[in-house]
Design an enzyme around this catalytic site. Structure first.
Site, PDB file in Angstrom:
ATOM      1  N   HIS A  67       3.884 -10.087  -9.558  1.00  0.00           N
ATOM      2  CA  HIS A  67       5.332 -10.285  -9.421  1.00  0.00           C
ATOM      3  C   HIS A  67       5.921  -9.205  -8.520  1.00  0.00           C
ATOM      4  O   HIS A  67       6.735  -9.488  -7.637  1.00  0.00           O
ATOM      5  CB  HIS A  67       5.998 -10.260 -10.798  1.00  0.00           C
ATOM      6  CG  HIS A  67       7.483 -10.087 -10.733  1.00  0.00           C
ATOM      7  ND1 HIS A  67       8.317 -11.096 -10.278  1.00  0.00           N
ATOM      8  CD2 HIS A  67       8.294  -9.036 -11.004  1.00  0.00           C
ATOM      9  CE1 HIS A  67       9.572 -10.650 -10.290  1.00  0.00           C
ATOM     10  NE2 HIS A  67       9.579  -9.407 -10.726  1.00  0.00           N
ATOM     11  N   SER A  68       5.505  -7.980  -8.739  1.00  0.00           N
ATOM     12  CA  SER A  68       5.977  -6.865  -7.916  1.00  0.00           C
ATOM     13  C   SER A  68       5.018  -5.706  -8.144  1.00  0.00           C
ATOM     14  O   SER A  68       4.026  -5.850  -8.855  1.00  0.00           O
ATOM     15  CB  SER A  68       7.389  -6.445  -8.340  1.00  0.00           C
ATOM     16  OG  SER A  68       7.334  -5.785  -9.601  1.00  0.00           O
ATOM     17  N   SER A  89      19.730  -8.419  -7.322  1.00  0.00           N
ATOM     18  CA  SER A  89      18.610  -8.627  -8.243  1.00  0.00           C
ATOM     19  C   SER A  89      18.753  -9.716  -9.298  1.00  0.00           C
ATOM     20  O   SER A  89      17.795 -10.432  -9.541  1.00  0.00           O
ATOM     21  CB  SER A  89      18.267  -7.325  -8.964  1.00  0.00           C
ATOM     22  OG  SER A  89      18.293  -6.229  -8.114  1.00  0.00           O
ATOM     23  N   GLU A 111       0.826  -1.208   0.000  1.00  0.00           N
ATOM     24  CA  GLU A 111       0.000   0.000   0.000  1.00  0.00           C
ATOM     25  C   GLU A 111       0.856   1.252   0.000  1.00  0.00           C
ATOM     26  O   GLU A 111       0.581   2.226  -0.683  1.00  0.00           O
ATOM     27  CB  GLU A 111      -0.903   0.019   1.249  1.00  0.00           C
ATOM     28  CG  GLU A 111      -2.096  -0.901   1.157  1.00  0.00           C
ATOM     29  CD  GLU A 111      -2.928  -0.603  -0.079  1.00  0.00           C
ATOM     30  OE1 GLU A 111      -3.324   0.564  -0.274  1.00  0.00           O
ATOM     31  OE2 GLU A 111      -3.157  -1.545  -0.866  1.00  0.00           O
TER      32      GLU A 111
END
Lengths: 480, 397
Positions: free
Chosen positions: A372-373, A243, A157
Site C-alpha cells: 500500500h505504501s 489524504s 528506495e
C-alpha cells in the site's frame, strides 16, 4: 460484447438527440384535463425550467441541454411496454405492476464483461474495437509508463534509505495512469486520490518537481506542507492530493459543475480505488453528478486491495461498475492492465461526458503489485507468489511493450537507453532536491488565509524568538 | 462622516441604535476584502475609499429612540430579506457567485433567504442538491478551487456537522497544503442557535466546533444591516467564511441604506458605549443583553455593549480598547460552557489584556446539555436578561 455495446450506445445517443424537441422549452398551456395547473412561462433571460406534469406527479428537469429532459417520454430500455391498464403512476413515473411477489436477485447471473483489446501476449484481439493511436502517441505512452515505473522504484528506495519520510508506488497500475492521462486534454481537470502520479507526469510535471515535493524543499509548489506524493499543480490542472479517501469525488462534481456553467469543452476526471467506493462521498458524488448532469469521469482503480482489505471484504456487489446503474450513470468495466483498452475507454467516456453533459463510471480492473505504501508490508496479508504472478506475468508494461515492439516501433537498444537515462535523471533530481534548502519558517504561517492575520503574526514572532533563544533545539537547515 | 441614520429594530426588546451612512457610492467591480492586521488607528481608519462601513457607533440609548426617520431614504426590510438582497447584488455583480444547497432553488430556501433567486439566475446558479451535506459542501470546495464563488447553505447549522470533514480537512486546508495554488473563496451559511422548541439536533451552536479549524473565518450576523454587509463581504473574501445566522432573528426589521455597503468581516460592532463594564456578545444574545441594559441603566449602571460579530478572528482591537476603559468584562453567549466561543474569548483576553482587568472575566453560557424540547426547559438553557443583570451587578461590586 463490449464492442457491440459501444455501437448500441452510440445509436441510443442518436435516438435521444433526435428526440430532444425544441418545443419543450416554455411550452404553452397543456390541455389535458388531469393536469393540475398551468405550466408557467419561462422568466425572461433565464433558462426555461421545464415542468412537465404526468398525471398527478410533476417532474422537473434542466431544460434544453439535458438528455435527461428528453427521457421523460421514453420507452423503458428493455423494450417492455407498459400497458395503461396495468400501470400505476407515482412520483418518479409510471410503473407496471405485477401480482406476483418477486425480489430482485442480489446479483446478476453473470458478471459484467470486461473490455479488453490486447491479449496477454500483447497482440490485439481479433475483432476488437479501439481508438487508434499514432506511433508518436504510442511511444510516448510507453516511455512514460517506463519512467513512472523507474520513478517509483527509485523513490521507494530513497524512502528505505531514510532520505524521504514516505512513498507510495503505482506498481502494476502504470497503464491506468498513463493511458487514461493520454486520452485527456490539458483543460480537463484531474482530481486524484494518490496513486495517480503518472497523470501528472504525462502532463509535464518534471522528475525534479516530483523530487522537490517528496523532499519538501523550498521549490516544492506545496511549500513543504504536505507529505510526499501529495502533488498538486494548478498550472497542469491537477488538484492537490488530499489524504482522506474519496473526498475528491464531490470536488470533482463541483469542478464539473463549474465547467458546465462556463460551457467549456472539457470534463473533470477523478480517480479512486476499490476501497474508496465504500465512502459516503462516493455514493453522494455519483448521485449528484447524475442529477446535475455534470461532465465528470469517475475512474475506479479496482486493484483488489485497500491496504489489507481485499475486495471480498469491501463490498458484495459485482465490483464497482454495477453501481453506476443504481445512480443512473453509464459505466464500463475495462482491463486496467491493457493500455489500449484504458485509452479507448477514457477517450470515449470523455467524449460522452462533454457532448452529452453526463457522468461516466469507468471501472479498471487491475492489481496493486506494490505494498500500500512504505508503511505497509503486504506479504503479511497476501501470498508472495500471488504478488509475483502479477508483477511478472500480468505486468501491463511488458504487455504493452510487446505490442509496441510488434509494430516495429521499439527496440531493445532503445529500451536500455531509456531506462538508464531515466534512472540517471532521477538520481540527479533526488540529489539536487536533497541539497535544496527547506522552506523558511515564514511559510509555516502564510496561505492559511489570503493575508496573514495578526494572531498568526504574533505566533510567528513568538516562534522566531524561541528559535533565537534556543538555536540548538531547532534544525540548522531551516532558514528562519 | 454623514449624519446618522436611524433605524428601528423589531420587537425583541432591543434598544434602537443609530448608524452612520455608508461611505462611497456603488461601484461595479468586485473588491477583495483583506484580513485586518492589528489596526493602529480607530475603527474608522479603514477608509481608503473602499465601501467598508464604519463600525456602527451608537448614540446613547435615550437619544436614539427620538430620531424620527432617516432624511436620506433607506428602505425597511427583514433580516432574511437583507441576506437575500446581498445575494442578489453579488450575483448580479459577479457571474461566478452561485448558491448551492437543499431546497434553495424553486422552493426558495427553508427560511426564504434564496426566494426568487432561481427564477432570476437560473437552475444552475441556484442549485438544488440531493441530501448529502458532506457532498454538496465538497462540491462547493471543488467548484471554488476551479474558480467559482459558491455560497453553500446548510438548512440548519447542525446538519453541517455532516460536512465537517470537507470543511475541516479540505475547505480550511487546501489553500495551505497546495502552497497557495488553489484558493477556496466559499461562503458556508445557515441558521443555527436555539430556536423555539426545535429539539437538540436543530439547536446546535456550531461556532464552538468550527472555531479551531485553521484557514476558516467565522462571522455571526445579528441585524439586517450587518447581515447584508457581512454576507457581501463574505462572498468577496478570498478565504472560506462561515456565516452564522440565527433561527430567531430572521424576521427582525430594520431600515438599511439604499446605497451599496459592506461590513468588515474582522470588525466588532459597538452597540452601546458605556463606562462601567464591557459586555461582549453576538447573535441573538445581543438582544438579551440590550434588554438587560435597559434594566441596568435604570439601576444606575452604564454598560458598554459590543457585538463581537467576528468569531474567528476576534476583533481584539475594539475589544481591547473597551477593556482598557472599563476594566471589567462579561461575556454573554449561547454556546455551551465547555469549548465555546466564550471560552476562547476569555483566553484571548487574559493573554492580551490581563493587566487591565480589575475583576475576573465572567462568562454566561448555556449549560453543557443537549437543548431540550420542552419550552420551560429550553428557556432555562439560554442565558436570560435577568441573569445578565445579576452578573453585571456582581462584577461591578
Amino acid at each position: 460484447m463490449a464492442a457491440l455495446w459501444l455501437a448500441r450506445a452510440s445509436s441510443q445517443l442518436a435516438r435521444r438527440a433526435a428526440r430532444r424537441l425544441p418545443a419543450r422549452h416554455g411550452s404553452g398551456e397543456p390541455t389535458s384535463p388531469w393536469f393540475l395547473g398551468v405550466v408557467p412561462p419561462p422568466a425572461l433571460g433565464s433558462p426555461a425550467v421545464e415542468k412537465s406534469r404526468r398525471g398527478f406527479c410533476s417532474v422537473r428537469r434542466f431544460a434544453g441541454e439535458s438528455s435527461a429532459a428528453a427521457a421523460v417520454d421514453e420507452e423503458p430500455e428493455n423494450g417492455f411496454v407498459a400497458s395503461d391498464q396495468q400501470a400505476v403512476d407515482f412520483p418518479g413515473g409510471k410503473v407496471s405492476f405485477v401480482a406476483e411477489m418477486n425480489f430482485l436477485p442480489d446479483s446478476m447471473k453473470e458478471r459484467i464483461n470486461c473490455y479488453r483489446v490486447l491479449d496477454d501476449d500483447g497482440r490485439t484481439i481479433s475483432g476488437s474495437r479501439f481508438q487508434e493511436v499514432s506511433k508518436e502517441l504510442a511511444l510516448k505512452m510507453y516511455t512514460e509508463m517506463v519512467t513512472l515505473q523507474i520513478m517509483d522504484t527509485i523513490f521507494y528506495e530513497a524512502q528505505r534509505q531514510g532520505r524521504i519520510s514516505f512513498y507510495l508506488t503505482s506498481n502494476g497500475e502504470e497503464a491506468i495512469n498513463i493511458a487514461s492521462a493520454a486520452a485527456l486534454g490539458m483543460d480537463d481537470i484531474v482530481l486524484p486520490q494518490y496513486r495517480e502520479p503518472g497523470v501528472l507526469l504525462w502532463r509535464g510535471f518534471t522528475l525534479q518537481e516530483f523530487a522537490n515535493q517528496c523532499f519538501g524543499n523550498k521549490l516544492d509548489y506545496g511549500k513543504g506542507r504536505q507529505m510526499p506524493i501529495h502533488y498538486g499543480s494548478n498550472r497542469l490542472n491537477y488538484f492537490t492530493v488530499s489524504s482522506p479517501i474519496a473526498t475528491q469525488l464531490p470536488h470533482a462534481v463541483g469542478a464539473a459543475y463549474s465547467l458546465k456553467m462556463d460551457k467549456k469543452d472539457a470534463c473533470a476526471i477523478t480517480y479512486f480505488g476499490d476501497g474508496g467506493t465504500s465512502e459516503g462521498d462516493f455514493h453522494a458524488a455519483l448521485n449528484f453528478a447524475a442529477v446535475m448532469e455534470a461532465p465528470v469521469i469517475f475512474f475506479c482503480r479496482n486493484n483488489g486491495w485497500a491496504i489489507s482489505t481485499p475486495t471480498t471484504e469491501q463490498f458484495r456487489s459485482d465490483g464497482v461498475v454495477i453501481r453506476g446503474q443504481a445512480y443512473g450513470i453509464r459505466g464500463i468495466r475495462v482491463d486496467g492492465n491493457d493500455a489500449l483498452a484504458v485509452y479507448s475507454a477514457v477517450h470515449a467516456a470523455r467524449e460522452m461526458a462533454i457532448t452529452e453533459g453526463r457522468p461516466i463510471l469507468v471501472e479498471a480492473l487491475t492489481y496493486r503489485v506494490g505494498h500500500h505504501s512504505t508503511s505497509d508490508d503486504s506479504t503479511k496479508y497476501r501470498p508472495v507468489d500471488e504478488i509475483e504472478h502479477w508483477r511478472t506475468e500480468r505486468d501491463p508494461i511488458s504487455r504493452y511493450r510487446k505490442w509496441v515492439q510488434g509494430n516495429d516501433w521499439w527496440s531493445d537498444a532503445e529500451e536500455s537507453e531509456l531506462r538508464s537515462r531515466v534512472r540517471k535523471e532521477l538520481l540527479q533530481a533526488i540529489q539536487a532536491a536533497e541539497r535544496m534548502p527547506k522552506p523558511p519558517v515564514t511559510e509555516l504561517f502564510t496561505d492559511v488565509y489570503d493575508k496573514i492575520p495578526s494572531n498568526l503574526r504574533e505566533q510567528e514572532q513568538f516562534l522566531r524568538d524561541t528559535i533565537m533563544k534556543h538555536p540548538a533545539d531547532y534544525p540548522t537547515d531551516v532558514p528562519v | 462622516m454623514a449624519a446618522a441614520a436611524s433605524s428601528a429594530l423589531h420587537a425583541v426588546g432591543a434598544v434602537a441604535s443609530a448608524k452612520p451612512r455608508s461611505a462611497a457610492p456603488a461601484v461595479a467591480r468586485r473588491r477583495s476584502v483583506r484580513v485586518a492586521a492589528a489596526a493602529k488607528g480607530g475603527p474608522g481608519s479603514s477608509g481608503r475609499g473602499r465601501m467598508v462601513a464604519r463600525s456602527a457607533v451608537a448614540a446613547k440609548a435615550d437619544e436614539a429612540a427620538a430620531a424620527a426617520g432617516s432624511k436620506s431614504g433607506g428602505h425597511e426590510l427583514l433580516l432574511f430579506e437583507a441576506l437575500r438582497e446581498a445575494l442578489i447584488e453579488e450575483m448580479n455583480l459577479d457571474p461566478t457567485v452561485c448558491v448551492i444547497g437543499e431546497d434553495v432553488g424553486h422552493y426558495g430556501g427553508s427560511y426564504k433567504v434564496t426566494k426568487g433567486l432561481a427564477e432570476m439566475f437560473g437552475d444552475l446558479r441556484v442549485l438544488d442538491t440531493p441530501i448529502a451535506e458532506n457532498s454538496f459542501t465538497g462540491m462547493g470546495v471543488g467548484a471554488a478551487m476551479k474558480g467559482l464563488r459558491p455560497v453553500v447553505e446548510g438548512m440548519n447549522m447542525g446538519f453541517l456537522l455532516l460536512a465537517y470533514n470537507q470543511i475541516s480537512n479540505n475547505c480550511g486546508m487546501l489553500h495551505y497544503t497546495s502552497g497557495g495554488q488553489f484558493k477556496i473563496p466559499i461562503v458556508i451559511r445557515g441558521p443555527g442557535g436555539v430556536g423555539r422548541q426545535l429539539g437538540a439536533e436543530h439547536s446546535q451552536r456550531l461556532e464552538s466546533y468550527f472555531q479551531s479549524i485553521p484557514g476558516l473565518q467565522m462571522v455571526a450576523c445579528s441585524t439586517p444591516y450587518n447581515a447584508k454587509g457581512l454576507m457581501k463581504a463574505a462572498i468577496r473574501s478570498e478565504n472560506p467564511v462561515v456565516l452564522f445566522e440565527h433561527v430567531l432573528l430572521y424576521n427582525l426589521k430594520e431600515k438599511i441604506p439604499d446605497e451599496e455597503y459592506i461590513c468588515c468581516l474582522e470588525e466588532a460592532e459597538m452597540v452601546r458605549p458605556g463606562e462601567h463594564v464591557t459586555i461582549l456578545t453576538y447573535s441573538r444574545m445581543r438582544y438579551h443583553v440590550m434588554q438587560a441594559a435597559k434594566t441596568l441603566v435604570n439601576k444606575g449602571y452604564d454598560p458598554e455593549v459590543i457585538d463581537i460579530r467576528s468569531l474567528k478572528p476576534f476583533d481584539l482591537h475594539t475589544i481591547g480598547n473597551s477593556i482598557k476603559k472599563t476594566h471589567r468584562v462579561l461575556i454573554v453567549e449561547e454556546c455551551m460552557r465547555t469549548g465555546g466561543i466564550g471560552a476562547s474569548l476569555r483566553s484571548a483576553i487574559i493573554d492580551n489584556f490581563w493587566d487591565y482587568l480589575d475583576a475576573p472575566i465572567m462568562c454566561l453560557s448555556s449549560q453543557d446539555v443537549p437543548t431540550p424540547y420542552a419550552s420551560t426547559l429550553e428557556d432555562a438553557t439560554v442565558v436570560q436578561p435577568a441573569q445578565i443583570v445579576a452578573a453585571v451587578e456582581q462584577i461591578c461590586q
